[in-house]
Write a protein that holds these residues in place. Structure first.
Motif, PDB file in Angstrom:
ATOM      1  N   PRO A 310       0.992  -1.294   0.033  1.00  0.00           N
ATOM      2  CA  PRO A 310       0.049  -0.063   0.075  1.00  0.00           C
ATOM      3  C   PRO A 310       0.782   1.131  -0.032  1.00  0.00           C
ATOM      4  CG  PRO A 310      -0.927  -1.697   1.254  1.00  0.00           C
ATOM      5  CD  PRO A 310       0.224  -2.369   0.855  1.00  0.00           C
ATOM      6  N   LEU A 311       2.228   1.306   0.297  1.00  0.00           N
ATOM      7  CA  LEU A 311       3.053   2.300   0.358  1.00  0.00           C
ATOM      8  C   LEU A 311       3.062   2.754  -0.950  1.00  0.00           C
ATOM      9  CD1 LEU A 311       6.354   0.844   2.055  1.00  0.00           C
ATOM     10  CD2 LEU A 311       5.130   3.067   2.551  1.00  0.00           C
ATOM     11  N   LEU A 312       2.749   1.952  -2.277  1.00  0.00           N
ATOM     12  CA  LEU A 312       3.058   2.363  -3.574  1.00  0.00           C
ATOM     13  C   LEU A 312       1.708   3.637  -3.809  1.00  0.00           C
ATOM     14  CD1 LEU A 312       3.680   2.020  -6.506  1.00  0.00           C
ATOM     15  CD2 LEU A 312       1.885   0.096  -6.644  1.00  0.00           C
ATOM     16  N   ALA A 313       0.686   3.374  -3.039  1.00  0.00           N
ATOM     17  CA  ALA A 313      -0.212   4.347  -3.489  1.00  0.00           C
ATOM     18  C   ALA A 313      -0.622   5.377  -2.273  1.00  0.00           C
ATOM     19  CB  ALA A 313      -1.558   3.474  -3.787  1.00  0.00           C
ATOM     20  N   GLY A 314       0.454   5.317  -1.398  1.00  0.00           N
ATOM     21  CA  GLY A 314       0.609   6.413  -0.075  1.00  0.00           C
ATOM     22  C   GLY A 314      -0.692   6.103   0.885  1.00  0.00           C
ATOM     23  N   ILE A 315      -1.083   4.671   1.044  1.00  0.00           N
ATOM     24  CA  ILE A 315      -2.265   4.492   1.595  1.00  0.00           C
ATOM     25  C   ILE A 315      -1.661   4.002   3.201  1.00  0.00           C
ATOM     26  CG2 ILE A 315      -4.124   2.750   2.092  1.00  0.00           C
ATOM     27  CD1 ILE A 315      -3.691   1.895  -0.994  1.00  0.00           C
ATOM     28  N   GLY A 316      -2.392   4.683   4.245  1.00  0.00           N
ATOM     29  CA  GLY A 316      -1.991   4.095   5.374  1.00  0.00           C
ATOM     30  C   GLY A 316      -0.722   5.114   6.076  1.00  0.00           C
ATOM     31  N   ASP A 317      -0.272   4.839   7.067  1.00  0.00           N
ATOM     32  CA  ASP A 317       0.867   5.586   7.703  1.00  0.00           C
ATOM     33  C   ASP A 317       2.354   5.093   7.290  1.00  0.00           C
ATOM     34  OD1 ASP A 317       2.915   6.464   9.610  1.00  0.00           O
ATOM     35  OD2 ASP A 317       1.683   6.122  11.320  1.00  0.00           O
ATOM     36  N   THR A 318       2.692   6.134   6.232  1.00  0.00           N
ATOM     37  CA  THR A 318       3.957   5.900   5.408  1.00  0.00           C
ATOM     38  C   THR A 318       4.896   5.539   6.388  1.00  0.00           C
ATOM     39  OG1 THR A 318       3.046   7.081   3.718  1.00  0.00           O
ATOM     40  CG2 THR A 318       5.579   6.549   3.678  1.00  0.00           C
ATOM     41  N   GLY A 319       5.146   6.279   7.598  1.00  0.00           N
ATOM     42  CA  GLY A 319       6.277   6.169   8.398  1.00  0.00           C
ATOM     43  C   GLY A 319       6.215   4.719   9.090  1.00  0.00           C
ATOM     44  N   ARG A 320       4.901   4.372   9.620  1.00  0.00           N
ATOM     45  CA  ARG A 320       5.015   3.078  10.248  1.00  0.00           C
ATOM     46  C   ARG A 320       5.634   1.922   9.055  1.00  0.00           C
ATOM     47  NH1 ARG A 320       1.343   1.455  14.356  1.00  0.00           N
ATOM     48  NH2 ARG A 320       2.451  -0.397  14.435  1.00  0.00           N
ATOM     49  N   LEU A 321       4.914   1.976   8.174  1.00  0.00           N
ATOM     50  CA  LEU A 321       5.241   0.988   7.057  1.00  0.00           C
ATOM     51  C   LEU A 321       6.857   0.997   6.795  1.00  0.00           C
ATOM     52  CD1 LEU A 321       2.005   1.463   4.579  1.00  0.00           C
ATOM     53  CD2 LEU A 321       2.731  -0.550   6.036  1.00  0.00           C
ATOM     54  N   ALA A 322       7.297   2.115   6.841  1.00  0.00           N
ATOM     55  CA  ALA A 322       8.938   2.269   6.339  1.00  0.00           C
ATOM     56  C   ALA A 322       9.567   1.734   7.465  1.00  0.00           C
ATOM     57  CB  ALA A 322       9.078   3.616   6.182  1.00  0.00           C
ATOM     58  N   ALA A 323       9.036   1.948   8.917  1.00  0.00           N
ATOM     59  CA  ALA A 323       9.621   1.263   9.834  1.00  0.00           C
ATOM     60  C   ALA A 323       9.550  -0.331   9.953  1.00  0.00           C
ATOM     61  CB  ALA A 323       9.153   1.747  11.203  1.00  0.00           C
ATOM     62  N   THR A 324       8.634  -0.724   9.548  1.00  0.00           N
ATOM     63  CA  THR A 324       8.349  -2.412   9.444  1.00  0.00           C
ATOM     64  C   THR A 324       9.388  -2.625   8.175  1.00  0.00           C
ATOM     65  OG1 THR A 324       6.248  -1.984   9.753  1.00  0.00           O
ATOM     66  CG2 THR A 324       6.775  -4.172   8.807  1.00  0.00           C
ATOM     67  N   VAL A 325       9.341  -2.073   7.176  1.00  0.00           N
ATOM     68  CA  VAL A 325      10.588  -2.369   6.092  1.00  0.00           C
ATOM     69  C   VAL A 325      11.773  -2.553   6.606  1.00  0.00           C
ATOM     70  CG1 VAL A 325      11.493  -1.748   3.790  1.00  0.00           C
ATOM     71  CG2 VAL A 325       9.192  -1.438   4.116  1.00  0.00           C
ATOM     72  N   ARG A 326      12.089  -1.440   7.366  1.00  0.00           N
ATOM     73  CA  ARG A 326      13.428  -1.447   8.228  1.00  0.00           C
ATOM     74  C   ARG A 326      13.809  -2.570   8.901  1.00  0.00           C
ATOM     75  NH1 ARG A 326      13.766   4.826   7.958  1.00  0.00           N
ATOM     76  NH2 ARG A 326      15.338   5.158   6.385  1.00  0.00           N
ATOM     77  N   ARG A 327      12.720  -2.870   9.904  1.00  0.00           N
ATOM     78  CA  ARG A 327      12.825  -3.941  11.000  1.00  0.00           C
ATOM     79  C   ARG A 327      13.160  -5.260  10.103  1.00  0.00           C
ATOM     80  NH1 ARG A 327       8.587  -6.403  12.478  1.00  0.00           N
ATOM     81  NH2 ARG A 327       7.026  -4.865  12.529  1.00  0.00           N
TER      82      ARG A 327
END
Ligand code: GLC
Length: 427
Positions: A310-327
């Motif tokens: 959903p990052l692709l379409a800027g859906i949801g909390d981008t910061g939270r999703l980016a943190a999950t990618v990093r984890r």
């Protein structure tokens, strides 16, 4: 991302792969393993082709859409020429039609690919002419999705076969697939494991169920009005839906630019409804979106990259999703693994149960870059180029050590490399 010495050669190698796998008016993913035209492969391939031949890029998409079904569906495989090296071939699908196709679809990246081809075209007149013919077809496909895969009007569409997701054997499907019977599956011989180590491919138990679903849909005469309710497998994949939403947004832009006011208006409505519906897929505990099993009526506890797309379409909390990618990334040597490495079901070499895929990296980095996380995007681009520089243009890669897996000389991996390199130059 840094441009390095040797990138011009890398770009040239990628172009050579696209040319080697070119069959005239369509491109095969790789020789042997996938000898036909695949839907989302082809669209993403056009993004690579545009860098050296814009006309050829438009043709790639036109060929795919020449095989759109009368109801609007764009099939996942077009069997242009007979080839015994692949299973299941046209006789198993038995969809009718003059050029045989499969009877299911794939992630609709078409819309956002078209927008990029059009918006960044060097030959504007060519782009206007080609895009004008393709917009109504794209619209027909998108309308098909909501009419046939969201009959209750929830705003989100279901896939009816794991192959539709493009993430064939993801852990996301395990629970729903377990419900699919295997009685009556006709005897068959897999061909994929003649080309690639079986340890890097789906299991026999999964294949039996994949084929049961194909046979079930075939029995129903491939009537899309019936398939949804008749399928024991109906899963709402956040990744798939995000791709559709992003493509619908792109369709709005294209339709506005090319004078299709009605198409733009309808697509706007679909986007608004889909955006609102995503809230129901969010998991606070996981820090990502989850798939929803429509038959069982519950979210599926599987943390895959589908829930990050959903990052692709800027859906949801981008910061939270980016943190999950990093984890996830901190637990492996290369990002982005297709599944959470902390999950005991994670398998770093088995297809969509752990390995990195360049098409996913491309979509994630694109979304992160456009939605306020350029550093996170750059990390993914850097990992992607490291994988290619060290391990070549493979179908997928082991995230723990970068080992090349699956097919080689792989078309969409090459196309994505070109996109990532070109994006770095523009930035
Ligand atoms: C595999 C992938 C699918 C892709 C196809 C051709 O089936 O899972 O996403 O489209 O290969 O490359």
């Amino acid at each position: 991302m840094s441009i390095q010495p040797g990138d011009a050669a890398l770009f040239a190698n990628a172009e050579r792969i696209l040319r080697d796998n070119d069959r005239g008016a369509y491109t095969i993913p790789t020789r042997g393993l996938y000898p036909f035209q695949w839907n989302w492969d082809s669209c993403l391939t056009a993004l690579g082709q545009r860098h050296f031949d814009e006309t050829r890029a438009w043709t790639e998409i036109e060929t795919l859409l020449a095989h759109q079904w009368p109801d609007g569906m764009v099939p996942h495989i077009v069997f242009h020429a007979p080839d015994e090296g692949y299973f299941p071939g046209p006789s198993v699908w038995a969809t009718g039609g003059s050029t045989p196709t499969s009877g299911i679809t794939q992630p609709p990246v078409l819309g956002f690919v078209l927008r990029r081809l059009y918006a960044e075209a060097r030959d504007k007149a060519l782009a206007r002419e080609r895009a004008t013919a393709l917009v109504p077809k794209t619209d027909a496909w998108h309308r098909w999705f909501y009419a046939n895969r969201d009959p209750a009007g929830t705003g989100l569409v279901a896939i009816l076969h794991p192959w539709e997701s493009g993430r064939d054997n993801s852990i996301d499907w395990d629970e729903a697939l377990a419900r699919v019977p295997t009685e009556g599956v006709e005897p068959y011989h897999r061909r994929d494991t003649r080309h690639v180590d079986a340890a890097e491919r789906p299991t026999e138990a999964e294949y039996d169920r994949y084929l049961w679903l194909v046979q079930q849909f075939r029995r129903l005469g491939w009537d899309n009005a019936e398939l949804h309710d008749a399928s024991p497998f109906q899963v709402v994949d956040p990744g798939f839906n995000a791709i559709l939403l992003r493509s619908d947004e792109a369709l709005v832009e294209l339709a506005d630019a090319l004078g299709f006011a009605g198409i733009a208006e309808d697509a706007r409505c679909r986007v608004a409804q889909a955006r609102a519906a995503f809230a129901g897929l969010w998991s606070e505990a996981a820090g990502q979106f989850l798939c929803y099993d429509r038959v069982a009526g519950r979210l599926i506890d599987s943390h895959s990259v589908g829930g990050l797309l959903p990052l692709l379409a800027g859906i949801g909390d981008t910061g939270r999703l980016a943190a999950t990618v990093r984890r996830w990334r901190q637990q492996v040597a290369f990002g982005v693994p297709s599944h959470d490495p902390a999950d005991p079901r994670f398998e770093p070499k088995r297809y969509w149960r752990g390995p990195c895929w360049l098409v996913v990296n491309f979509m994630l980095s694109d979304g992160l870059k456009r939605n306020g996380e350029p550093a996170a995007a750059a990390e993914i681009v850097a990992d992607s180029l490291r994988l290619i520089r060290r391990h070549g243009f493979a179908e997928y890669y082991d995230p723990t050590d970068g080992t090349a897996l699956g097919g080689r000389h792989f078309t969409w991996t090459a196309a994505m490399a070109m996109e990532l390199l070109a994006g770095g130059r523009e930035a």
